[in-house]
Design an enzyme around this catalytic site. Structure first.
Site, short mmCIF file in Angstrom:
data_model
loop_
_atom_site.label_atom_id
_atom_site.label_comp_id
_atom_site.label_asym_id
_atom_site.label_seq_id
_atom_site.Cartn_x
_atom_site.Cartn_y
_atom_site.Cartn_z
N GLU A 92 0.83 -1.22 0.00
CA GLU A 92 0.00 0.00 0.00
C GLU A 92 0.86 1.27 0.00
OE1 GLU A 92 -2.43 0.36 3.49
OE2 GLU A 92 -3.62 1.97 2.62
N CYS B 119 7.35 8.91 -5.40
CA CYS B 119 7.73 7.50 -5.54
C CYS B 119 7.27 7.01 -6.91
CB CYS B 119 7.09 6.68 -4.42
SG CYS B 119 5.28 6.75 -4.45
N ASP C 281 13.20 -1.39 5.86
CA ASP C 281 12.04 -2.07 5.28
C ASP C 281 11.47 -3.02 6.33
OD1 ASP C 281 10.15 -3.43 3.76
OD2 ASP C 281 11.47 -3.63 2.02
N ARG D 28 8.56 -4.68 6.12
CA ARG D 28 7.47 -5.50 5.60
C ARG D 28 7.66 -6.99 5.85
NH1 ARG D 28 7.25 -3.16 -0.38
NH2 ARG D 28 9.48 -2.88 0.11
N THR E 238 8.29 -7.20 -10.55
CA THR E 238 8.92 -6.49 -9.43
C THR E 238 10.37 -6.19 -9.78
OG1 THR E 238 9.39 -6.58 -7.05
CG2 THR E 238 9.72 -8.62 -8.26
N1 LIG Z 1 9.04 4.52 4.63
C1 LIG Z 1 8.88 4.90 3.37
N2 LIG Z 1 8.06 4.18 2.58
C2 LIG Z 1 7.93 4.58 1.30
C3 LIG Z 1 8.56 5.69 0.77
N3 LIG Z 1 8.19 5.82 -0.53
C4 LIG Z 1 7.35 4.80 -0.79
N4 LIG Z 1 7.19 4.03 0.32
C5 LIG Z 1 6.47 2.78 0.48
O1 LIG Z 1 7.23 1.79 -0.15
C6 LIG Z 1 6.38 0.71 -0.50
C7 LIG Z 1 6.66 0.34 -1.95
O2 LIG Z 1 5.97 -0.83 -2.23
P1 LIG Z 1 6.06 -1.64 -3.58
O3 LIG Z 1 6.00 -0.72 -4.76
O4 LIG Z 1 5.06 -2.74 -3.48
O5 LIG Z 1 7.46 -2.36 -3.48
P2 LIG Z 1 8.93 -2.10 -3.80
O6 LIG Z 1 9.72 -2.54 -2.61
O7 LIG Z 1 9.13 -0.69 -4.28
O8 LIG Z 1 9.26 -3.14 -4.96
P3 LIG Z 1 8.73 -3.21 -6.46
O9 LIG Z 1 7.98 -4.50 -6.56
O10 LIG Z 1 9.93 -3.23 -7.32
O11 LIG Z 1 7.85 -2.03 -6.68
C8 LIG Z 1 4.96 1.16 -0.22
O12 LIG Z 1 4.53 0.60 1.01
C9 LIG Z 1 5.09 2.68 -0.10
O13 LIG Z 1 4.12 3.25 0.76
C10 LIG Z 1 9.43 6.43 1.62
O14 LIG Z 1 10.09 7.40 1.24
N5 LIG Z 1 9.54 5.99 2.91
#
Ligand SMILES: Nc1nc2c(ncn2[C@@H]2O[C@H](COP(=O)(O)OP(=O)(O)OP(=O)(O)O)[C@@H](O)[C@H]2O)c(=O)[nH]1
Length: 205
Positions: free
Chosen positions: A53, A65, A126, A128, A149
């Site tokens: 999310e 992002c 991270d 998660r 991904t």
């Molecule tokens: N703490 C934090 N979370 C962020 C930031 N920018 C985006 N996010 C979170 O990062 C997460 C990205 O999730 P995804 O796009 O599923 O995963 P990913 O790790 O980028 O990997 P991909 O599958 O390559 O997209 C989300 O939960 C966003 O809310 C940030 O600057 N700080």
């Protein structure tokens, strides 16, 4: 972790009509969603994505992002392929939650990168976990995946729950002037494979 299936409805989208399956983690109260499109066959590799999310990117059009761009592209790719799935996991802000993500953004506005900001707030880069994906994938009948991904931890998470990741499909979209540094930190410090992120900087101030 205890994941309970709750209900399924149609979800019409600009790319086609998905089915939306709702799940509840009865221990944490977190509500997760699986979107499916077309017929899923456990004997055939299915195009899919695990998406965490991001209220700001997915719903509020943030350019900080790449999340919203990745979600839309994944839905479009699935519709074009004729079948596939997205697990939409409610772990906002890489697991720190929305308000802490806004705190982290405040620190990033002052010069910290996305990893440093999390750490200054006392969180890991991270936070998660992916243990909810096994019962969700079992419910929608997926065992072999072509996973969209750039994140090697998601590939490992799938393999850890016994999924056959037959292919990692890069999902390099949404680069712009506001997220260039963020994407570089994801690549340099978080191990994302992002060598060829498409630059679509058509956003003016
Ligand atoms: N703490 C934090 N979370 C962020 C930031 N920018 C985006 N996010 C979170 O990062 C997460 C990205 O999730 P995804 O796009 O599923 O995963 P990913 O790790 O980028 O990997 P991909 O599958 O390559 O997209 C989300 O939960 C966003 O809310 C940030 O600057 N700080």
């Amino acid at each position: 972790m205890s994941i309970k299936y709750v209900a399924t409805s149609k979800l019409p989208t600009p790319w086609g009509i998905f089915a939306m399956h709702g799940f509840e983690d009865t221990e944490t109260g977190k509500e997760h969603v699986a979107l499916t499109y077309g017929e899923l066959d456990a004997k055939t590799p299915v195009l899919g994505r695990i998406h965490s999310e991001c209220l700001t990117g997915d719903a509020l059009f943030s350019l900080r992002c790449d999340c919203g761009f990745q979600l839309q592209t994944a839905m479009q790719n699935i519709a074009e392929a004729g079948s596939g799935f997205i697990l939409y996991l409610r772990q906002e802000g890489r697991g720190i939650g929305l308000l802490n993500k806004i705190r982290a953004y405040e620190l990033q506005d002052q010069g910290a990168n996305t990893v440093e900001a999390n750490e200054r707030l006392g969180f890991a880069a991270d936070m998660r976990k992916y243990d909810m994906i096994a019962p969700m994938l079992a419910h929608i009948g997926v065992t072999q995946v072509r996973l969209m991904t750039n994140n090697p931890r998601k590939v490992k998470a799938m393999q850890d729950v016994g999924m056959d990741v037959v292919e990692r499909v890069p999902l390099q979209v949404g680069k712009n002037r506001y997220n260039e540094a963020y994407l570089k930190t994801k690549s340099d410090a978080l191990g994302h494979m992002m060598s060829e992120v498409h630059f679509n900087d058509d956003h003016q101030d």
